[in-house]
Design a protein around this motif. Structure first.
Motif, PDB file in Angstrom:
ATOM      1  N   LEU A  62       0.629  -1.151   0.024  1.00 37.86           N
ATOM      2  CA  LEU A  62       0.234   0.088   0.122  1.00 37.86           C
ATOM      3  C   LEU A  62       0.802   1.286  -0.026  1.00 37.86           C
ATOM      4  O   LEU A  62       0.777   2.329  -0.558  1.00 37.86           O
ATOM      5  N   SER A  63       2.007   1.134   0.785  1.00 40.11           N
ATOM      6  CA  SER A  63       2.864   2.316   0.900  1.00 40.11           C
ATOM      7  C   SER A  63       3.283   2.750  -0.304  1.00 40.11           C
ATOM      8  O   SER A  63       3.595   3.867  -1.014  1.00 40.11           O
ATOM      9  N   GLY A  64       3.690   1.485  -1.238  1.00 42.28           N
ATOM     10  CA  GLY A  64       4.496   1.722  -2.539  1.00 42.28           C
ATOM     11  C   GLY A  64       3.604   2.427  -3.516  1.00 42.28           C
ATOM     12  O   GLY A  64       3.829   3.377  -4.419  1.00 42.28           O
ATOM     13  N   LEU A  65       2.202   1.861  -3.510  1.00 38.86           N
ATOM     14  CA  LEU A  65       1.292   2.644  -4.418  1.00 38.86           C
ATOM     15  C   LEU A  65       1.008   3.891  -4.196  1.00 38.86           C
ATOM     16  O   LEU A  65       0.653   4.662  -4.995  1.00 38.86           O
ATOM     17  N   VAL A  66       0.956   4.223  -2.922  1.00 37.58           N
ATOM     18  CA  VAL A  66       0.527   5.649  -2.407  1.00 37.58           C
ATOM     19  C   VAL A  66       1.841   6.331  -3.064  1.00 37.58           C
ATOM     20  O   VAL A  66       1.665   7.336  -3.826  1.00 37.58           O
ATOM     21  N   ILE A  67       3.023   5.902  -3.020  1.00 37.15           N
ATOM     22  CA  ILE A  67       4.056   6.823  -3.553  1.00 37.15           C
ATOM     23  C   ILE A  67       3.978   6.988  -5.006  1.00 37.15           C
ATOM     24  O   ILE A  67       4.486   8.029  -5.469  1.00 37.15           O
ATOM     25  N   VAL A  68       3.620   5.982  -5.725  1.00 40.88           N
ATOM     26  CA  VAL A  68       3.673   5.905  -6.972  1.00 40.88           C
ATOM     27  C   VAL A  68       2.509   6.843  -7.366  1.00 40.88           C
ATOM     28  O   VAL A  68       2.774   7.721  -8.515  1.00 40.88           O
ATOM     29  N   MET A  69       1.345   6.910  -6.835  1.00 44.26           N
ATOM     30  CA  MET A  69       0.057   7.613  -7.378  1.00 44.26           C
ATOM     31  C   MET A  69       0.753   8.987  -7.033  1.00 44.26           C
ATOM     32  O   MET A  69       0.230   9.980  -7.969  1.00 44.26           O
ATOM     33  N   LEU A  70       1.361   9.217  -5.799  1.00 43.61           N
ATOM     34  CA  LEU A  70       1.607  10.916  -5.719  1.00 43.61           C
ATOM     35  C   LEU A  70       2.746  11.313  -6.761  1.00 43.61           C
ATOM     36  O   LEU A  70       2.818  12.391  -7.272  1.00 43.61           O
ATOM     37  N   ASP A  71       3.810  10.440  -7.115  1.00 38.01           N
ATOM     38  CA  ASP A  71       4.668  10.900  -8.066  1.00 38.01           C
ATOM     39  C   ASP A  71       4.226  11.134  -9.384  1.00 38.01           C
ATOM     40  O   ASP A  71       4.288  11.838 -10.145  1.00 38.01           O
ATOM     41  N   ILE A  72       3.128  10.312  -9.819  1.00 39.82           N
ATOM     42  CA  ILE A  72       2.539  10.493 -11.132  1.00 39.82           C
ATOM     43  C   ILE A  72       1.754  11.607 -11.134  1.00 39.82           C
ATOM     44  O   ILE A  72       1.589  12.333 -12.385  1.00 39.82           O
ATOM     45  N   ILE A  73       0.933  11.867 -10.067  1.00 36.68           N
ATOM     46  CA  ILE A  73       0.442  13.270  -9.959  1.00 36.68           C
ATOM     47  C   ILE A  73       1.330  14.218 -10.135  1.00 36.68           C
ATOM     48  O   ILE A  73       1.080  15.305 -10.980  1.00 36.68           O
ATOM     49  N   GLY A  74       2.560  14.317  -9.305  1.00 39.58           N
ATOM     50  CA  GLY A  74       3.222  15.287  -9.573  1.00 39.58           C
ATOM     51  C   GLY A  74       3.679  15.465 -11.131  1.00 39.58           C
ATOM     52  O   GLY A  74       4.328  16.366 -11.393  1.00 39.58           O
ATOM     53  N   MET A  75       4.171  14.342 -11.787  1.00 38.00           N
ATOM     54  CA  MET A  75       4.792  14.423 -13.126  1.00 38.00           C
ATOM     55  C   MET A  75       3.659  15.111 -13.918  1.00 38.00           C
ATOM     56  O   MET A  75       4.020  15.701 -15.053  1.00 38.00           O
ATOM     57  N   ARG A  76       2.384  15.013 -13.564  1.00 37.84           N
ATOM     58  CA  ARG A  76       1.412  15.507 -14.425  1.00 37.84           C
ATOM     59  C   ARG A  76       0.973  17.065 -14.200  1.00 37.84           C
ATOM     60  O   ARG A  76       0.459  17.696 -15.214  1.00 37.84           O
ATOM     61  N   VAL A  77       1.234  17.526 -12.937  1.00 37.51           N
ATOM     62  CA  VAL A  77       0.941  18.958 -12.398  1.00 37.51           C
ATOM     63  C   VAL A  77       2.115  19.721 -12.405  1.00 37.51           C
ATOM     64  O   VAL A  77       1.872  20.976 -12.727  1.00 37.51           O
TER      65      VAL A  77
END
Length: 196
Positions: A62-77
């Motif tokens: 779950l921690s890994g998935l949260v980090i990936v989600m935050l990074d992908i959001i960061g890459m997009r915005v």
């Protein structure tokens, strides 16, 4: 120093870049073995760090998935310059097949977590280990956002290790982060080529 580093990376072929990545992982495992021989009283005390424990594995996933989600959001915005590591990640992951991305990120997660969390953090603590982890990711030193990102990530992975006491949880977490972001870069680069 930054320009010399970027020039060195630019002169390496994709194959040479992959070779150096694999060589670095072998070196990290060797360092872990040598230091571990002095710090652990027995192999049993080292292998006790790996536990097939459902709740701690779930925390890692779950921690890994949260980090990936935050990074992908960061890459997009955020502006693309915030994630610019000199093009190394793009060169590595866009030149590999998805299966090779899985293999290489599994090797990276295993070797880095064995050294940093399994050997160093177990004996020297979270702060020292997290700072060494950030410094080893040399290419991020030249970009404030990436450096801050890797420092925070290292502290977070280290905290998960402290919370679970399970090296397997952090290996899985690290693998999920690197693998999914590697596949995201691969997919993004493929889509960019198709749009041209």
């Amino acid at each position: 120093m930054k320009s010399k580093y970027e020039e060195t990376i630019r002169l390496l072929s994709d194959k040479e870049l992959r070779f150096h990545l694999y060589l670095t992982q072998v070196l990290l495992l060797f360092i872990a073995l040598v230091i571990g021989l002095f710090l652990f009283h027995s192999w049993d005390s080292f292998f006790a760090l790996f536990q097939w424990d459902g709740p701690s594995i779930a925390i890692g996933i779950l921690s890994g998935l949260v980090i990936v989600m935050l990074d992908i959001i960061g890459m997009r915005v955020l502006p693309p310059s915030y994630y610019n590591d000199g093009g190394v990640n793009i060169r590595i992951f866009s030149s590999l097949s998805p299966a090779h991305i899985v293999v290489i990120t599994l090797i990276i997660a295993f070797s880095e977590e064995v050294l940093f969390r399994g050997v160093l953090q177990t004996h020297f603590g979270l702060i020292v280990t997290s700072l060494i982890f950030a410094l080893v990711h040399y290419r991020y030193l030249f970009q404030w956002f990436l450096f801050l990102n890797v420092v925070l990530l290292s502290f977070f992975i280290g905290w998960i290790y402290e919370l679970t006491g399970n090296l397997l949880a952090t290996i899985i977490m690290h693998f999920i982060i690197d693998c999914l972001l590697g596949l995201y870069i691969y997919k993004s680069q493929r889509a960019g080529r198709e749009d041209r």
